[in-house]
Each structure stands twice: as structure tokens, then as C-alpha cells.
Design a protein around this motif. Structure first.
Motif, PDB file in Angstrom:
ATOM      1  N   LEU B  89       0.860  -1.184   0.000  1.00 24.41           N
ATOM      2  CA  LEU B  89       0.000   0.000   0.000  1.00 24.41           C
ATOM      3  C   LEU B  89       0.895   1.233   0.000  1.00 24.41           C
ATOM      4  CD1 LEU B  89      -3.040   0.727   0.209  1.00 24.41           C
ATOM      5  CD2 LEU B  89      -2.740   0.893   2.672  1.00 24.41           C
ATOM      6  N   LEU B  90       0.680   2.081  -0.994  1.00 14.31           N
ATOM      7  CA  LEU B  90       1.480   3.294  -1.133  1.00 14.31           C
ATOM      8  C   LEU B  90       0.574   4.455  -0.737  1.00 14.31           C
ATOM      9  CD1 LEU B  90       4.288   4.067  -2.295  1.00 14.31           C
ATOM     10  CD2 LEU B  90       3.221   4.294  -4.524  1.00 14.31           C
ATOM     11  N   VAL B  91       0.872   5.093   0.379  1.00 16.17           N
ATOM     12  CA  VAL B  91      -0.042   6.122   0.883  1.00 16.17           C
ATOM     13  C   VAL B  91       0.608   7.505   0.816  1.00 16.17           C
ATOM     14  CG1 VAL B  91      -1.605   6.762   2.753  1.00 16.17           C
ATOM     15  CG2 VAL B  91      -0.890   4.393   2.504  1.00 16.17           C
ATOM     16  N   THR B  92      -0.133   8.477   0.276  1.00 14.43           N
ATOM     17  CA  THR B  92       0.370   9.854   0.211  1.00 14.43           C
ATOM     18  C   THR B  92      -0.505  10.762   1.056  1.00 14.43           C
ATOM     19  OG1 THR B  92      -1.011  10.376  -1.689  1.00 14.43           O
ATOM     20  CG2 THR B  92       1.186   9.533  -2.154  1.00 14.43           C
ATOM     21  N   GLY B  93       0.074  11.897   1.430  1.00 17.84           N
ATOM     22  CA  GLY B  93      -0.689  12.942   2.108  1.00 17.84           C
ATOM     23  C   GLY B  93      -0.719  12.771   3.613  1.00 17.84           C
ATOM     24  N   PRO B  94      -1.023  13.872   4.334  1.00 17.43           N
ATOM     25  CA  PRO B  94      -1.386  13.688   5.725  1.00 17.43           C
ATOM     26  C   PRO B  94      -2.745  13.001   5.648  1.00 17.43           C
ATOM     27  CG  PRO B  94      -1.933  15.930   5.058  1.00 17.43           C
ATOM     28  CD  PRO B  94      -1.303  15.257   3.859  1.00 17.43           C
ATOM     29  N   VAL B  95      -3.096  12.190   6.619  1.00 21.31           N
ATOM     30  CA  VAL B  95      -4.400  11.525   6.524  1.00 21.31           C
ATOM     31  C   VAL B  95      -5.476  12.500   7.000  1.00 21.31           C
ATOM     32  CG1 VAL B  95      -5.763   9.532   7.166  1.00 21.31           C
ATOM     33  CG2 VAL B  95      -3.293   9.316   6.945  1.00 21.31           C
ATOM     34  N   SER B  96      -6.318  12.948   6.072  1.00 23.43           N
ATOM     35  CA  SER B  96      -7.393  13.850   6.489  1.00 23.43           C
ATOM     36  C   SER B  96      -8.394  13.039   7.304  1.00 23.43           C
ATOM     37  CB  SER B  96      -8.075  14.458   5.270  1.00 23.43           C
ATOM     38  OG  SER B  96      -8.871  13.496   4.636  1.00 23.43           O
ATOM     39  N   ARG B  97      -9.063  13.692   8.243  1.00 25.96           N
ATOM     40  CA  ARG B  97     -10.046  12.961   9.067  1.00 25.96           C
ATOM     41  C   ARG B  97     -11.138  12.371   8.178  1.00 25.96           C
ATOM     42  NH1 ARG B  97      -7.872  13.059  14.216  1.00 25.96           N
ATOM     43  NH2 ARG B  97      -6.854  15.051  14.554  1.00 25.96           N
ATOM     44  N   ASN B  98     -11.434  13.059   7.059  1.00 23.85           N
ATOM     45  CA  ASN B  98     -12.464  12.558   6.153  1.00 23.85           C
ATOM     46  C   ASN B  98     -12.006  11.322   5.368  1.00 23.85           C
ATOM     47  OD1 ASN B  98     -14.122  14.579   7.016  1.00 23.85           O
ATOM     48  ND2 ASN B  98     -13.985  15.826   5.154  1.00 23.85           N
ATOM     49  N   MET B  99     -10.691  11.037   5.379  1.00 25.47           N
ATOM     50  CA  MET B  99     -10.180   9.854   4.666  1.00 25.47           C
ATOM     51  C   MET B  99      -9.747   8.744   5.609  1.00 25.47           C
ATOM     52  SD  MET B  99     -10.371   9.590   1.450  1.00 25.47           S
ATOM     53  CE  MET B  99      -9.138   8.368   0.980  1.00 25.47           C
ATOM     54  N   GLU B 100      -9.793   9.002   6.898  1.00 23.07           N
ATOM     55  CA  GLU B 100      -9.286   8.045   7.881  1.00 23.07           C
ATOM     56  C   GLU B 100      -9.957   6.668   7.728  1.00 23.07           C
ATOM     57  OE1 GLU B 100      -9.705   9.556  11.818  1.00 23.07           O
ATOM     58  OE2 GLU B 100      -8.709   7.830  12.742  1.00 23.07           O
ATOM     59  N   THR B 101     -11.274   6.654   7.679  1.00 21.82           N
ATOM     60  CA  THR B 101     -12.005   5.385   7.573  1.00 21.82           C
ATOM     61  C   THR B 101     -11.694   4.683   6.259  1.00 21.82           C
ATOM     62  OG1 THR B 101     -13.764   6.449   8.805  1.00 21.82           O
ATOM     63  CG2 THR B 101     -14.312   4.366   7.759  1.00 21.82           C
ATOM     64  N   ALA B 102     -11.672   5.454   5.157  1.00 16.93           N
ATOM     65  CA  ALA B 102     -11.412   4.852   3.842  1.00 16.93           C
ATOM     66  C   ALA B 102     -10.026   4.220   3.813  1.00 16.93           C
ATOM     67  CB  ALA B 102     -11.549   5.905   2.746  1.00 16.93           C
ATOM     68  N   LEU B 103      -9.042   4.874   4.431  1.00 18.54           N
ATOM     69  CA  LEU B 103      -7.678   4.322   4.455  1.00 18.54           C
ATOM     70  C   LEU B 103      -7.643   3.037   5.280  1.00 18.54           C
ATOM     71  CD1 LEU B 103      -4.656   4.537   3.794  1.00 18.54           C
ATOM     72  CD2 LEU B 103      -4.389   5.918   5.854  1.00 18.54           C
ATOM     73  N   GLN B 104      -8.290   3.075   6.426  1.00 20.70           N
ATOM     74  CA  GLN B 104      -8.325   1.903   7.303  1.00 20.70           C
ATOM     75  C   GLN B 104      -8.990   0.722   6.588  1.00 20.70           C
ATOM     76  OE1 GLN B 104      -7.124   1.829  10.766  1.00 20.70           O
ATOM     77  NE2 GLN B 104      -7.259  -0.327  10.185  1.00 20.70           N
ATOM     78  N   LEU B 105     -10.106   0.991   5.905  1.00 25.76           N
ATOM     79  CA  LEU B 105     -10.828  -0.076   5.200  1.00 25.76           C
ATOM     80  C   LEU B 105      -9.977  -0.644   4.072  1.00 25.76           C
ATOM     81  CD1 LEU B 105     -14.444   1.424   4.965  1.00 25.76           C
ATOM     82  CD2 LEU B 105     -13.691  -0.498   6.379  1.00 25.76           C
ATOM     83  N   THR B 106      -9.239   0.219   3.386  1.00 23.93           N
ATOM     84  CA  THR B 106      -8.378  -0.241   2.297  1.00 23.93           C
ATOM     85  C   THR B 106      -7.309  -1.169   2.850  1.00 23.93           C
ATOM     86  OG1 THR B 106      -8.739   1.876   1.193  1.00 23.93           O
ATOM     87  CG2 THR B 106      -6.931   0.528   0.371  1.00 23.93           C
ATOM     88  N   TYR B 107      -6.697  -0.756   3.956  1.00 29.14           N
ATOM     89  CA  TYR B 107      -5.650  -1.575   4.594  1.00 29.14           C
ATOM     90  C   TYR B 107      -6.228  -2.919   5.040  1.00 29.14           C
ATOM     91  CZ  TYR B 107      -2.057  -2.954   7.964  1.00 29.14           C
ATOM     92  OH  TYR B 107      -1.099  -3.637   8.660  1.00 29.14           O
ATOM     93  N   ASP B 108      -7.395  -2.863   5.679  1.00 32.85           N
ATOM     94  CA  ASP B 108      -8.027  -4.100   6.168  1.00 32.85           C
ATOM     95  C   ASP B 108      -8.350  -5.064   5.031  1.00 32.85           C
ATOM     96  OD1 ASP B 108      -7.850  -3.037   8.662  1.00 32.85           O
ATOM     97  OD2 ASP B 108      -9.957  -2.430   8.814  1.00 32.85           O
ATOM     98  N   ALA B 109      -8.624  -4.518   3.850  1.00 34.82           N
ATOM     99  CA  ALA B 109      -9.026  -5.367   2.722  1.00 34.82           C
ATOM    100  C   ALA B 109      -7.838  -6.084   2.088  1.00 34.82           C
ATOM    101  CB  ALA B 109      -9.740  -4.524   1.662  1.00 34.82           C
ATOM    102  N   MET B 110      -6.600  -5.654   2.439  1.00 37.77           N
ATOM    103  CA  MET B 110      -5.420  -6.280   1.822  1.00 37.77           C
ATOM    104  C   MET B 110      -5.129  -7.629   2.457  1.00 37.77           C
ATOM    105  SD  MET B 110      -2.871  -3.032   1.565  1.00 37.77           S
ATOM    106  CE  MET B 110      -1.495  -3.929   0.839  1.00 37.77           C
ATOM    107  N   PRO B 111      -4.734  -8.615   1.629  1.00 38.61           N
ATOM    108  CA  PRO B 111      -4.338  -9.905   2.186  1.00 38.61           C
ATOM    109  C   PRO B 111      -2.949  -9.809   2.827  1.00 38.61           C
ATOM    110  CG  PRO B 111      -4.065  -9.913  -0.201  1.00 38.61           C
ATOM    111  CD  PRO B 111      -4.633  -8.573   0.162  1.00 38.61           C
ATOM    112  N   ALA B 112      -2.672 -10.612   3.842  1.00 42.20           N
ATOM    113  CA  ALA B 112      -1.338 -10.664   4.452  1.00 42.20           C
ATOM    114  C   ALA B 112      -0.474 -11.614   3.615  1.00 42.20           C
ATOM    115  CB  ALA B 112      -1.457 -11.174   5.881  1.00 42.20           C
ATOM    116  N   PRO B 113       0.837 -11.418   3.521  1.00 39.87           N
ATOM    117  CA  PRO B 113       1.597 -10.334   4.127  1.00 39.87           C
ATOM    118  C   PRO B 113       1.456  -9.048   3.327  1.00 39.87           C
ATOM    119  CG  PRO B 113       3.048 -11.727   2.840  1.00 39.87           C
ATOM    120  CD  PRO B 113       1.683 -12.339   2.750  1.00 39.87           C
TER     121      PRO B 113
END
Lengths: 497, 173
Positions: B89-113
Motif C-alpha cells: 500500500l502506497l499512501v500519500t498525504g497527511p491523513v485527512s479525518r475525512n479519509m481516515e475510515t477509507a484508508l483503514q478499510l483499504t488496509y483491512d481489505a489487503m491480504p497478508a503479508p
């Protein structure tokens, strides 16, 4: 000066390289003034709120008119301007979200920038998108995280089969509190923040901010600095247009276009890094002038690059225009006819492709543009093909301007100190960025012997064009949306602040 | 058609050598990653980019990694449309509060490792936007970060270096 006949309006001219006035109005004349502007053929530039007032900036043939409506602390509200200027609707919704200013008579009072995630704000439920119903209608929700490498925003399509009946955008995801952050920064350093409102327009924002600050400080920058600022702005325009032309080819399945244009863009960015120490030219424009002077060798390298680009872009233009498959995707796609563009207030590059012949570099040219007689690029078809054509024309014009700027580059200092005023002062700056008019308004006030930014508002032309994109896609097919969207290439960050 | 071929042949191959990984960008705990990751990743890497509130400067430079000079896909790196297909996951920007949930959901959706690269000054530290009512600040405030790539924005070569760093150290080299 009597800018709006029939209104008892007293305006002060603000010191700036562009003609601009500031005046104060009361609540009853807020709408009347907007109507008078519209009748005179003027445009709304921006609407924003500050803790004690509501502000509106209008573009008139004579220049910029900035009107302030002081708020009644007991009832923080102002009349709705969206019947006069449709683009006002979202700016007013943002004012309500950010400054708690009520809009009397507004038909759409849904929150816009506020998604209910800020401390002290109530969590928002499901956003009430406008529903389209009927046989076979279904919705496609997209975003905020998109499939490609683009900024976050939500698109809600209502479609029948492949045909788009309606698109509704929801923005605000990249809101990071820029207006408040400005108030925490010293005025002489805040150009760095302005240059990061929308990274692709960093020169335009930094220049508009510096113009506003220099206007408030009644400071004139040396000629050489003006020329170098314009040089940076034109390079930014060329870089973005090259990137967009490649991406538009790619979105229509023509990967060759992306490879070629991204190669040219990279050449341009590398020379920018070499001469101005930043690929995207960030922090190149500073209060009082520019950060980097240009030596003779640098001028030669820039001229050589202009010659190279002229030849290469002309060659690629012929290939684009002669490619039947590409033209089939471009022509007639995502049309905004000129009357619709005029009614909705389409602005900037997209506006020029729909017959809105506005370009600050020609209309009220500040130095050095007043000496350059910029040839405006316009088109009347208002489709993707027209927006491509305007980009090609503007690249050639910017290359011509770059050569002229280099040929006539004045000698002298490239930067002077900007003395901060000891009295409260207002300043405004407008720059024709590659996307359209970028506007910055600020208020300085002394605090403990030092000037501080009491308020600073940045406005992106995307505010006007996002709602028009929703009209442009109607009746088109879903797979053409990326192409249409790219042909506008609007800023999310510049809009959300 | 011959004009296109002609132009392609005259342009030639412009791709430049890849950069070496940068050890100092690693978050310390990642050095302990197991060797088998090498076998899992093989020589291809699927990347999901998320703009969590950037000014779009970083996005411009991510796009530049696809141009003929850097030719990112040559190395088997591919940007994918879904986090479920992604290794990194390549993440840019400070995490805006309006994007916090979307970022978390994206991360959660990724398979490990999975690996996370925070790209650019804002993603690393919050940058000029910092932390406020509307900004959570750096990416590490929201999801675990493996590699931090500084720069405002990082140049394409630095972005490539960041991705190489994430992969190479994941492989235990």
C-alpha cells in the motif's frame, strides 16, 4: 469608482499589479450586487466566510471586485446567491460547514466539506444523494478510493445499461484545514502552504498568494522577478498540458500518446529541477520575487528546450489529429455547449473550450503579460476534442511566451524584502493558472508588534467546474467517464482545502 | 500507422537503471521480516495507491514513475485497482479525518503479508499541514507503516527506491 451603477457602493482600490477594489455591503444589497454583476457580464470568482463576515469576489470588465458583508453575531446568515450564480451553491454549503454561516433561502442545505468526522461535529449518516428511479435504473458508487492513481472523491452514477442518466459528486475528502493552518504561519512563510493547496498549480497559488501579500504590504516586485514568475507559470502550464494530453490518449486506449507525452513532460521537469531546484517548481515564487535567479546558461537551455518541444508537440499533434480511433473517442464526447457553459459559469481551460473567452493573461494583464499580447485559445464545440485542442494551442502559445520572456528578461534583482504593514491591511491576488483563475484573498493585522495572517482564503477554479462535469457526462456511456473527467482534470485538494 | 512506428523507433528505449534500496528509510521492526516473504512475492509486486489527503504533488510523481525513463512496470511492479489484489500500500498525504475510515478499510481489505509505504513528507510527518481538527497527521497514526520515503514530493527515482526498499528488506536482504 462606480463599478455597479444603481448601488450606493463605495470601493477602495487595493494596491496591486492588477485592478482590484474592495467594498462593504449590507445584507439587503448582497443579492442586488450579485445581480448587478451578472447584468454587467461579470462572473463570480469566489465566496467564502471568515469569523465575522461573508466575502464575495467578482470579476468585472474593469477588474476584481471584493465585497464584504459583515455578519450579525446574533444571526449568522446571508442571502442565497445560487439563483444568480449557480456555482455559489457549493461554496455556500462549505461556508455553513466551516464557519457556521446560515444561508437564507438556500434550496440545498446538505453538508458539503463536513463529513461528520471532526471533533465536536456530529457523525453524519448516509449522505442523501439525489435518487433517480425508474425501470432498469441502477446506481454505481465509485470512491473515495479510486481504481487509479488519483485524488479521493466519490462519484455516484445513476445509469441505464451503459448510459449515464445522472452523476452526483461528493467531495471534501481531502479537506485538511488549510484556512486555519494559514493563521498559524508567519505571513512571509505561508507562500509554502499556498504552494501546496494543489500541487499541480503550485506556481499559480504561490504567485497569487505573494501578489496578495505584496498588495497588502504595498510592495512592488522588481521587473526581473515578474518576468521569472511568468516564466515559471508558463512552464507549469506546459508541464500539466503535456501530462494531460498523454493521459487523454491513454484513456482512449492509445498508450503511445502516454509514453511520448510523459517523456516530454519528464524532460521539462528535469530541466526545472536543474535550473529552479524543484521538478514541480514548488517554493520557486516567494514574497518579493523568486527564489532562484536565472543565469545565461539556464536561458540557453530553456530556449533549446522550447525549440525541442515545439517540434515534438507539433509532430504528436499531427499523429493525434490523424488517428481515427482516437478522434472517434474525443469528438462529441462530454459536451458542454457554450450556452450551458455561460449559464453555469464554466471557467478556465474547460470554459475556453466551450466558448467562454476569458483568460486573465489577456483580460486584465498584470506585468509582464501586459507586454506580451497573449493570444487566447478558444473553441466552441465544448467536447473532449475541444479541450484537447485548447491544450495543444496553449502549449504553443506558452512556448512562444517563454521565448519572448527570455528575449526581454530585464536585468536587476530577482527578489526584494517585503516590509510588513503596521496597520491592518487587505490584499488580493489573481493568477491565470493552467486550470483557470486562481484567487487568494488575505487580511493582515498587527499582533504584538508583528503582522499576522488574520484570514487567508485560496480559491480554485475547480469549484466552478465540478458541477459542470456532472452535466457534461449526461447521456454519455460509463466507459467514457474517465476520458471526460481527465479532459477537465479538476483539483480535489484545491477544492477541499 | 507508419508515423507511429517511426516515432517509436526514433525515440528508442530510454529506461534508466534502478536505484539501490535505502536502509535508513526502514522502520526498525521490518528488518525482522521472515525470509519466506521472498517466495511469496516472487518477482512481481502489486501496489495499491491511496491518496489520503495529499496536495496531488505526490500523485504527479507516482505517475512519472510510469514514464519511459523509470518504466516501473519493467521491474514487475504493477498498480492494481483493488486492495484485495495488492501486496503493498502506497499512501500519500497527511491523513485527512475525512479519509481516515477509507484508508483503514483499504488496509483491512489487503491480504497478508502486506507492506505499507508512506510516501512524501506529509505521509511521513504530517508535513506542512500537520495535525489539526481536519488532519490526523502522518499515516503511521492510522495504520502501521514499514517504509517512509521523505521528499516534497519525492522524485520518481526516490519513489522507486522506496518500493525497492520495501521489497528487498521484506526479502531479508
Amino acid at each position: 469608482m462606480d463599478l455597479l451603477p444603481g448601488l450606493d457602493l463605495r470601493c477602495n482600490r487595493l494596491p496591486a499589479p492588477l485592478p482590484q477594489w474592495h467594498g462593504q455591503v449590507d445584507a439587503p444589497s448582497w443579492q442586488t450586487a450579485a445581480r448587478a454583476v451578472r447584468e454587467r457580464g461579470g462572473r463570480l470568482v469566489s465566496l467564502w466566510g471568515s469569523p465575522e463576515a461573508v466575502h464575495g469576489a467578482y470579476r468585472l470588465p474593469e477588474g476584481l471586485l471584493w465585497l464584504t458583508l459583515p455578519l450579525d453575531p446574533a444571526a449568522r446568515c446571508c442571502p442565497d446567491l445560487s439563483p444568480v450564480f449557480p456555482a455559489a451553491a457549493r461554496m455556500q454549503r462549505a461556508m455553513t460547514d466551516l464557519q457556521d454561516i446560515g444561508i437564507t433561502g438556500a434550496t440545498d442545505s446538505r453538508p458539503w466539506i463536513d463529513h461528520g468526522t471532526w471533533a465536536g461535529h456530529s457523525p453524519a449518516g448516509e449522505y442523501p444523494f439525489v435518487r433517480v428511479t425508474g425501470d432498469g435504473v441502477h446506481e454505481i458508487p465509485v470512491g473515495p478510493v479510486h481504481a487509479g492513481i488519483i485524488e479521493p472523491g466519490h462519484f455516484r452514477f445513476s445509469v441505464v445499461g451503459e448510459k449515464i442518466l445522472r452523476l452526483e459528486t461528493r467531495l471534501g475528502y481531502t479537506h485538511k484545514g488549510i484556512a486555519r493552518r494559514f493563521r498559524e504561519l508567519p505571513p512571509l512563510e505561508a507562500h509554502r502552504l499556498a504552494g501546496r493547496v494543489s500541487g499541480d498549480s503550485t506556481v499559480a497559488y504561490a504567485w497569487a498568494y505573494c501578489m496578495a501579500l505584496e498588495s497588502a504590504a504595498s510592495c512592488t516586485v522588481p521587473q526581473r522577478a515578474q518576468w521569472l514568475r511568468a516564466l515559471l507559470l508558463e512552464r507549469e502550464r506546459i508541464a500539466n498540458h503535456l501530462g494531460d494530453l498523454g493521459a487523454l490518449g491513454n484513456d482512449a486506449g492509445f498508450a503511445f500518446g502516454l509514453a511520448q507525452f510523459s517523456r516530454l513532460r519528464e524532460n521539462l521537469l528535469r530541466l526545472s529541477q536543474q535550473l529552479f531546484e524543484h521538478r514541480l517548481l514548488m517554493d520557486g515564487v516567494v514574497p518579493g520575487g523568486v527564489a532562484h535567479d536565472l543565469a545565461m546558461e539556464g536561458q540557453d537551455a530553456l530556449l533549446a528546450q522550447c525549440t525541442m518541444l515545439s517540434g515534438e508537440v507539433a509532430e504528436l499533434q499531427e499523429i493525434y489529429e490523424g488517428h481515427a480511433g482516437l478522434q472517434d473517442r474525443f469528438i462529441g464526447t462530454g459536451r458542454v455547449p457554450p450556452p450551458l457553459a455561460a449559464r453555469l459559469g464554466l471557467t478556465g481551460l474547460a470554459g475556453r473550450a466551450s466558448g467562454m473567452a476569458n483568460d486573465l493573461r489577456c483580460d486584465v494583464a498584470c506585468p509582464p503579460y501586459d507586454r506580451l499580447t497573449v493570444r487566447i485559445a478558444t473553441h466552441r464545440n465544448g467536447d473532449v476534442a475541444a479541450r484537447v485542442a485548447v491544450r495543444f494551442d496553449e502549449i504553443f502559445e506558452s512556448l512562444r511566451l517563454t521565448r519572448t520572456l527570455l528575449d526581454t528578461l530585464p536585468s536587476g534583482p530577482h527578489r526584494v524584502p517585503v516590509p510588513m504593514p503596521e496597520q491592518p491591511a487587505l490584499g488580493a491576488g489573481s493568477v491565470e493558472g493552467w486550470r483557470g483563475e486562481v484567487f487568494v484573498a488575505l487580511a493582515l493585522a498587527p499582533q504584538e508588534g508583528q503582522a499576522v495572517l488574520r484570514d487567508c482564503h485560496c480559491h480554485d477554479p475547480s469549484w466552478h467546474n465540478w458541477p459542470v462535469l456532472e452535466h457534461a457526462v449526461m447521456g454519455n456511456i460509463v466507459p467514457d467517464f474517465p476520458l471526460i473527467n481527465k479532459s477537465f482534470n479538476l483539483s480535489y485538494s484545491g477544492h477541499d482545502l | 500507422m507508419w508515423r507511429i512506428f517511426n516515432k517509436v523507433i526514433r525515440t528508442g528505449i530510454l529506461t534508466e537503471p534502478a536505484p539501490a534500496p535505502e536502509a535508513t528509510w526502514m522502520q526498525p521492526e521490518v528488518r525482522a521480516i521472515r525470509q519466506e516473504l521472498l517466495h511469496i512475492l516472487g518477482r512481481s509486486l502489486a501496489i495499491r495507491a491511496v491518496d489520503a489527503g495529499s496536495c496531488n504533488g505526490c500523485e504527479l510523481e507516482i505517475h512519472a514513475t510510469h514514464n519511459p525513463y523509470y518504466n516501473l512496470e519493467k521491474w514487475g511492479f504493477q498498480f492494481v485497482a483493488s486492495p484485495r489484489h495488492a501486496d503493498l500500500l502506497l499512501v500519500t498525504g497527511p491523513v485527512s479525518r475525512n479519509m481516515e475510515t477509507a484508508l483503514q478499510l483499504t488496509y483491512d481489505a489487503m491480504p497478508a503479508p502486506r507492506r505499507v509505504v508512506a510516501l512524501g513528507e506529509c505521509a511521513c510527518t504530517g508535513g506542512i499541514f500537520g495535525e489539526s481538527y481536519a488532519s490526523c497527521g502522518p499515516v503511521s497514526r492510522v495504520i502501521p507503516v514499514d517504509v517512509q520515503v521523505p521528499g516534497c514530493p519525492p522524485a520518481p527515482l526516490e519513489i522507486l527506491r522506496g518500493i525497492f526498499t520495501a521489497v528487498q528488506y521484506s526479502q531479508g536482504k
